[in-house]
Design a protein around this motif. Sequence first.
Motif, short mmCIF file in Angstrom:
data_model
loop_
_atom_site.label_atom_id
_atom_site.label_comp_id
_atom_site.label_asym_id
_atom_site.label_seq_id
_atom_site.Cartn_x
_atom_site.Cartn_y
_atom_site.Cartn_z
N GLU A 195 0.91 -1.09 0.06
CA GLU A 195 -0.09 0.09 -0.05
C GLU A 195 0.98 1.26 -0.04
O GLU A 195 0.70 2.22 -0.75
N VAL A 196 2.00 1.38 0.86
CA VAL A 196 2.75 2.38 0.79
C VAL A 196 3.40 2.52 -0.71
O VAL A 196 3.62 3.69 -1.43
N GLU A 197 3.92 1.57 -1.03
CA GLU A 197 4.56 1.54 -2.50
C GLU A 197 3.60 2.24 -3.50
O GLU A 197 3.88 2.84 -4.32
N ALA A 198 2.24 1.63 -3.46
CA ALA A 198 1.18 2.01 -4.40
C ALA A 198 1.04 3.66 -4.18
O ALA A 198 1.06 4.38 -5.14
N ALA A 199 0.80 4.15 -3.08
CA ALA A 199 0.96 5.63 -2.82
C ALA A 199 1.98 6.35 -3.40
O ALA A 199 1.92 7.33 -4.09
N LEU A 200 3.22 5.75 -2.95
CA LEU A 200 4.42 6.60 -3.73
C LEU A 200 4.43 6.60 -5.34
O LEU A 200 5.01 7.27 -5.93
N GLU A 201 3.85 5.55 -6.00
CA GLU A 201 3.74 5.40 -7.25
C GLU A 201 3.11 6.72 -8.01
O GLU A 201 3.37 6.98 -9.12
N THR A 202 2.21 7.38 -7.12
CA THR A 202 1.32 8.24 -7.70
C THR A 202 2.02 9.61 -7.98
O THR A 202 1.63 10.47 -8.54
N ILE A 203 3.33 9.67 -7.36
CA ILE A 203 4.17 10.77 -7.62
C ILE A 203 5.07 10.47 -8.95
O ILE A 203 5.90 9.55 -9.05
N PRO A 204 4.70 11.50 -9.98
CA PRO A 204 5.67 10.94 -11.03
C PRO A 204 7.04 11.56 -11.04
O PRO A 204 7.34 12.33 -10.17
N ILE A 205 7.94 10.79 -11.84
CA ILE A 205 9.31 11.17 -11.72
C ILE A 205 9.45 12.64 -12.02
O ILE A 205 10.44 13.16 -11.31
N SER A 206 8.46 13.17 -12.91
CA SER A 206 8.76 14.70 -12.92
C SER A 206 8.56 15.48 -11.91
O SER A 206 8.68 16.83 -11.52
N GLY A 207 7.72 14.89 -10.71
CA GLY A 207 7.41 15.57 -9.51
C GLY A 207 8.94 15.64 -8.68
O GLY A 207 8.67 16.34 -7.34
N TYR A 208 9.70 15.02 -9.04
CA TYR A 208 10.86 14.74 -8.14
C TYR A 208 12.03 15.91 -8.51
O TYR A 208 11.95 16.34 -9.69
#
Length: 262
Positions: free
Chosen positions: A221-234
């Motif tokens: 669930e934590v991994e799935a949540a973090l997947e919502t941040i696109p690489i362009s958001g870093y």
Amino acid sequence: MDLHTVTEVISPARPGQWRPGDAWLGGGTALLGEPRPHVTRLLDLAAAGWPPITVRDDGVEIAATCTIAELADRLGRHPIVLQCCHAFLASFKIWNVATVGGNLCAALPAGPMISLSAALDGTCVLVGPDGGERRVPAAGFVTGEGTTVLRDGEFLRAIHLPSGPLGARTAYRRGSLHRHGRSAVLLIGRADPDGGMSLTVTAATRRPHVFRFLSPPSAAEVEAALETIPISGYVDDVHGRPVWRQHLTRHHARRIRAELAV
């Protein structure tokens, strides 16, 4: 840095005085840190005399002009507060001048007061040119690198931290390229009495991301949540590349989940 275009300083400042070309002045460590040729006048908020910390029945109100040293002294009994203060890696001179509000308004991804306010469900109190107030969640105050929801003439008056999140159990992880470097990743987990958990991602991303779980989440669930941040958001700068920041974010998130699950 000298702001050679400034011709006047209004002290103390108050609502109704702002005009184009003005800048609100708190501690000044961010304002004076780079050229600002469009600024012609400074409105001094530090001279307003606001109490740094005000304890209320529903939490604490931190004045925007509260210095990092004052915050650490008054609320340092809460581990997460002291951890975020030390995330500055700043000298005592900066601690005694830099303000909580200034750190939020500068909107730098590595700003630890952004991390603290977002992780503890803070609310930002904003005052407009006419003296009217509006409130916005601290998690949504910063919208990108160097950008906020502040409108022309508005200033940040205070940050309210509710008593529940402030007293909750937290887990903190921070990473940078070297020991005394700027934060490249800063995550805060919070376990609430009702069994819920939140995970706040800052420093690695262009704006804060807060994920809330109704019950202790699984690793998936934590991994799935973090997947919502696109690489362009870093963030992509000399303090770390996006892929590396993403990797560290996931690594620290796993450690936080495990710590709070105990």
